[in-house]
Scaffold this active site. Structure first.
Site, PDB file in Angstrom:
ATOM      1  N   GLY A   1       0.703  -1.476  -0.194  1.00 58.92           N
ATOM      2  CA  GLY A   1      -0.174   0.304   0.075  1.00 58.92           C
ATOM      3  C   GLY A   1       0.715   1.090  -0.105  1.00 58.92           C
ATOM      4  O   GLY A   1       1.505   1.388  -0.618  1.00 58.92           O
ATOM      5  N   ILE A   2       0.125   2.115   0.647  1.00 57.45           N
ATOM      6  CA  ILE A   2       0.917   3.468   0.638  1.00 57.45           C
ATOM      7  C   ILE A   2       2.237   3.228   1.445  1.00 57.45           C
ATOM      8  O   ILE A   2       2.869   4.274   0.425  1.00 57.45           O
ATOM      9  CB  ILE A   2       0.404   4.340   2.082  1.00 57.45           C
ATOM     10  CG1 ILE A   2      -0.829   4.202   1.336  1.00 57.45           C
ATOM     11  CG2 ILE A   2       0.970   5.486   2.178  1.00 57.45           C
ATOM     12  CD1 ILE A   2      -2.251   5.114   2.160  1.00 57.45           C
TER      13      ILE A   2
ATOM     14  N   ASP B   1       8.032  -4.725   8.823  1.00 56.28           N
ATOM     15  CA  ASP B   1       6.620  -4.854   8.735  1.00 56.28           C
ATOM     16  C   ASP B   1       6.301  -5.993   9.519  1.00 56.28           C
ATOM     17  O   ASP B   1       7.574  -7.100   9.801  1.00 56.28           O
ATOM     18  CB  ASP B   1       5.702  -5.623   6.604  1.00 56.28           C
ATOM     19  CG  ASP B   1       4.370  -4.936   6.823  1.00 56.28           C
ATOM     20  OD1 ASP B   1       3.963  -4.636   6.241  1.00 56.28           O
ATOM     21  OD2 ASP B   1       3.889  -5.612   7.076  1.00 56.28           O
TER      22      ASP B   1
ATOM     23  N   VAL C   1       4.703  -3.191  14.991  1.00 56.76           N
ATOM     24  CA  VAL C   1       5.116  -1.951  16.368  1.00 56.76           C
ATOM     25  C   VAL C   1       4.424  -2.130  17.557  1.00 56.76           C
ATOM     26  O   VAL C   1       4.417  -1.238  17.908  1.00 56.76           O
ATOM     27  CB  VAL C   1       4.461  -0.957  15.208  1.00 56.76           C
ATOM     28  CG1 VAL C   1       5.030  -1.105  13.809  1.00 56.76           C
ATOM     29  CG2 VAL C   1       3.134  -0.976  15.347  1.00 56.76           C
TER      30      VAL C   1
ATOM     31  N   TYR D   1     -10.349   3.985  14.995  1.00 57.60           N
ATOM     32  CA  TYR D   1      -9.765   5.163  13.645  1.00 57.60           C
ATOM     33  C   TYR D   1      -9.578   6.532  13.724  1.00 57.60           C
ATOM     34  O   TYR D   1      -8.454   6.744  14.291  1.00 57.60           O
ATOM     35  CB  TYR D   1     -10.125   4.362  12.173  1.00 57.60           C
ATOM     36  CG  TYR D   1      -8.456   3.946  11.601  1.00 57.60           C
ATOM     37  CD1 TYR D   1      -7.720   3.424  11.082  1.00 57.60           C
ATOM     38  CD2 TYR D   1      -9.178   5.819  10.423  1.00 57.60           C
ATOM     39  CE1 TYR D   1      -6.845   4.034  10.212  1.00 57.60           C
ATOM     40  CE2 TYR D   1      -8.365   5.978   9.579  1.00 57.60           C
ATOM     41  CZ  TYR D   1      -7.344   5.122   9.227  1.00 57.60           C
ATOM     42  OH  TYR D   1      -6.246   5.310   8.104  1.00 57.60           O
TER      43      TYR D   1
ATOM     44  N   LYS E   1      -5.885   8.684  14.927  1.00 57.22           N
ATOM     45  CA  LYS E   1      -5.731   9.453  14.012  1.00 57.22           C
ATOM     46  C   LYS E   1      -5.633  10.613  14.336  1.00 57.22           C
ATOM     47  O   LYS E   1      -4.045  11.397  14.374  1.00 57.22           O
ATOM     48  CB  LYS E   1      -5.967   9.278  12.576  1.00 57.22           C
ATOM     49  CG  LYS E   1      -5.952   7.669  11.896  1.00 57.22           C
ATOM     50  CD  LYS E   1      -4.555   7.515  11.311  1.00 57.22           C
ATOM     51  CE  LYS E   1      -4.431   6.665  10.843  1.00 57.22           C
ATOM     52  NZ  LYS E   1      -3.027   6.134  10.442  1.00 57.22           N
TER      53      LYS E   1
ATOM     54  N   ALA F   1      -6.650   3.919  -3.067  1.00 58.04           N
ATOM     55  CA  ALA F   1      -6.786   2.179  -3.394  1.00 58.04           C
ATOM     56  C   ALA F   1      -5.959   0.924  -2.764  1.00 58.04           C
ATOM     57  O   ALA F   1      -4.772   1.525  -3.558  1.00 58.04           O
ATOM     58  CB  ALA F   1      -6.930   2.661  -4.207  1.00 58.04           C
ATOM     59  N   THR F   2      -6.100   0.949  -1.432  1.00 51.75           N
ATOM     60  CA  THR F   2      -5.317   0.152  -1.146  1.00 51.75           C
ATOM     61  C   THR F   2      -5.908  -1.133  -0.373  1.00 51.75           C
ATOM     62  O   THR F   2      -7.199  -0.773  -0.276  1.00 51.75           O
ATOM     63  CB  THR F   2      -4.521   0.324   0.144  1.00 51.75           C
ATOM     64  OG1 THR F   2      -4.766   0.904   0.976  1.00 51.75           O
ATOM     65  CG2 THR F   2      -3.965   1.369   0.079  1.00 51.75           C
TER      66      THR F   2
HETATM   67  N1  LIG Z   1      -6.382   3.406   2.462  1.00 52.12           N
HETATM   68  C1  LIG Z   1      -6.502   4.460   2.830  1.00 52.12           C
HETATM   69  O1  LIG Z   1      -7.778   5.400   2.169  1.00 52.12           O
HETATM   70  C2  LIG Z   1      -5.485   5.681   3.970  1.00 52.12           C
HETATM   71  C3  LIG Z   1      -6.033   7.227   4.035  1.00 52.12           C
HETATM   72  C4  LIG Z   1      -5.116   7.612   5.008  1.00 52.12           C
HETATM   73  C5  LIG Z   1      -4.335   6.449   5.980  1.00 52.12           C
HETATM   74  N2  LIG Z   1      -4.339   5.759   5.687  1.00 52.12           N
HETATM   75  C6  LIG Z   1      -3.289   5.144   6.597  1.00 52.12           C
HETATM   76  O2  LIG Z   1      -2.038   4.819   5.892  1.00 52.12           O
HETATM   77  C7  LIG Z   1      -1.427   3.724   6.444  1.00 52.12           C
HETATM   78  C8  LIG Z   1      -1.249   2.596   5.801  1.00 52.12           C
HETATM   79  O3  LIG Z   1      -2.020   2.123   4.912  1.00 52.12           O
HETATM   80  P1  LIG Z   1      -2.473   1.081   3.749  1.00 52.12           P
HETATM   81  O4  LIG Z   1      -3.812   1.982   3.325  1.00 52.12           O
HETATM   82  O5  LIG Z   1      -1.482   1.179   2.859  1.00 52.12           O
HETATM   83  O6  LIG Z   1      -2.926  -0.071   3.963  1.00 52.12           O
HETATM   84  P2  LIG Z   1      -2.433  -1.642   3.565  1.00 52.12           P
HETATM   85  O7  LIG Z   1      -3.558  -2.368   4.665  1.00 52.12           O
HETATM   86  O8  LIG Z   1      -2.565  -1.748   2.230  1.00 52.12           O
HETATM   87  O9  LIG Z   1      -0.837  -1.381   4.246  1.00 52.12           O
HETATM   88  C9  LIG Z   1      -0.553  -1.048   5.967  1.00 52.12           C
HETATM   89  C10 LIG Z   1       0.761  -2.586   5.819  1.00 52.12           C
HETATM   90  O10 LIG Z   1       1.167  -2.679   7.568  1.00 52.12           O
HETATM   91  C11 LIG Z   1       1.377  -3.291   7.788  1.00 52.12           C
HETATM   92  N3  LIG Z   1       0.956  -3.667   9.153  1.00 52.12           N
HETATM   93  C12 LIG Z   1      -0.123  -3.836  10.148  1.00 52.12           C
HETATM   94  N4  LIG Z   1      -0.202  -4.010  10.905  1.00 52.12           N
HETATM   95  C13 LIG Z   1       1.094  -4.003  11.582  1.00 52.12           C
HETATM   96  C14 LIG Z   1       1.497  -3.807  13.038  1.00 52.12           C
HETATM   97  N5  LIG Z   1       0.701  -4.072  13.872  1.00 52.12           N
HETATM   98  N6  LIG Z   1       3.066  -4.150  13.102  1.00 52.12           N
HETATM   99  C15 LIG Z   1       3.386  -3.771  11.762  1.00 52.12           C
HETATM  100  N7  LIG Z   1       3.538  -3.389  10.303  1.00 52.12           N
HETATM  101  C16 LIG Z   1       1.882  -3.672  10.452  1.00 52.12           C
HETATM  102  C17 LIG Z   1       0.921  -4.758   6.987  1.00 52.12           C
HETATM  103  O11 LIG Z   1       0.842  -5.802   7.261  1.00 52.12           O
HETATM  104  C18 LIG Z   1       0.985  -4.638   5.704  1.00 52.12           C
HETATM  105  O12 LIG Z   1       2.044  -4.321   5.106  1.00 52.12           O
HETATM  106  C19 LIG Z   1      -1.700   3.143   7.548  1.00 52.12           C
HETATM  107  O13 LIG Z   1      -1.113   3.822   8.875  1.00 52.12           O
HETATM  108  C20 LIG Z   1      -3.070   3.906   7.484  1.00 52.12           C
HETATM  109  O14 LIG Z   1      -4.207   4.324   8.305  1.00 52.12           O
HETATM  110  C21 LIG Z   1      -4.759   4.759   4.707  1.00 52.12           C
END
Ligand SMILES: NC(=O)c1ccc[n+]([C@@H]2O[C@H](COP(=O)([O-])OP(=O)(O)OC[C@H]3O[C@@H](n4cnc5c(N)ncnc54)[C@H](O)[C@@H]3O)[C@@H](O)[C@H]2O)c1
Length: 218
Positions: A23-24, A43, A65, A154, A158, A188-189
């Site tokens: 993802g991000i 991760d 984490v 959530y 945040k 989009a993740t």
């Molecule tokens: N997708 C969205 O719309 C969006 C919007 C705003 C913020 N975010 C934030 O962006 C960040 C990344 O989200 P994403 O959408 O890429 O999610 P994702 O689910 O695609 O990826 C998350 C990654 O974090 C890892 N992870 C989860 N819990 C963990 C833990 N306890 N310890 C270590 N690794 C862990 C997962 O294995 C995964 O590789 C998050 O903090 C999320 O809240 C996402």
């Protein structure tokens, strides 16, 4: 003289991205690597982290984490970081009248305490060296609750990330350590996959997003 594109170079810098496998976080790691940084993909999913690290030419470590000992061990086992990206995060959707308190606690532990735990552990060395940068992935949800999906934990986590970021930024500023956060909208993740499969949520998200689409992680 105005400097050019080289001011964006991360050549010689070392960055660690939590939740960097997908993802991000993955997109951040790719961009930082392309700018010359040596990237550590950290991760809880080591297999995915290794695949991502291989693709971007970095290294991988297993890191949960919520595990304070694992975070301290990562600090001890790695060279000093220039940049820490606090990005690991999860979401849990459920009405607040019914949500299991364990689900609330898990979201707060990963998304808020995880950010503090990791920033504190890696930040200690940055403060001692008098330089470094911590960047956390917050969310639009830290400023205003999104709708229609219920996700109080959530949103609260945040909002907490925003104030932890400002608090550490103030505490560490005179030590030369910068602390910032970015707050993406819907992206989009995998995190948004379940929501995107529900038209009653997804159509509201699109309607309320001026560009009418989700962000691409890149
Ligand atoms: N997708 C969205 O719309 C969006 C919007 C705003 C913020 N975010 C934030 O962006 C960040 C990344 O989200 P994403 O959408 O890429 O999610 P994702 O689910 O695609 O990826 C998350 C990654 O974090 C890892 N992870 C989860 N819990 C963990 C833990 N306890 N310890 C270590 N690794 C862990 C997962 O294995 C995964 O590789 C998050 O903090 C999320 O809240 C996402």
């Amino acid at each position: 003289m105005v400097k050019g594109i080289e001011r964006f170079s991360l050549e010689g810098k070392c960055a660690l991205v939590t939740g960097g496998a997908k993802g991000i976080g993955r997109a951040i790691g790719e961009a930082m690597s392309a700018a010359g940084a040596s990237v550590i993909v950290a991760d809880m999913d080591l297999r995915e982290a290794e695949k991502t690290a291989a693709a971007l030419g970095g290294s991988a470590i297993a890191l949960e984490v919520t595990d304070a000992k694992a975070v301290e061990a990562a600090v001890a086992g790695l060279e000093a970081l220039d940049t820490l990206i606090n990005n690991a995060g999860i979401v849990h959707n459920g009405p607040s009248t019914e949500i299991d308190i364990a689900a609330w606690e898990r979201v707060i532990d990963v998304n808020l305490s995880g950010v503090f735990r990791t920033a504190r552990a890696f930040g200690r060395a940055m403060v001692a060296r008098g330089k470094g940068s911590v960047i956390s992935t917050s969310s639009i949800c830290g400023q205003v609750p999104v709708w229609p999906q219920p996700q109080a934990a959530y949103n609260a986590a945040k909002a907490g990330v925003n104030l932890v970021t400002k608090s550490l930024a103030v505490e560490w500023a005179r030590s030369g350590v910068r602390v910032n956060a970015v707050a993406p909208g819907y992206t989009a993740t995998e995190l948004t996959l379940a929501g995107r499969s529900k038209p009653e949520w997804y159509n509201v998200w699109l309607d309320r997003t001026p560009m009418g689409r989700l962000a691409d992680p890149d």
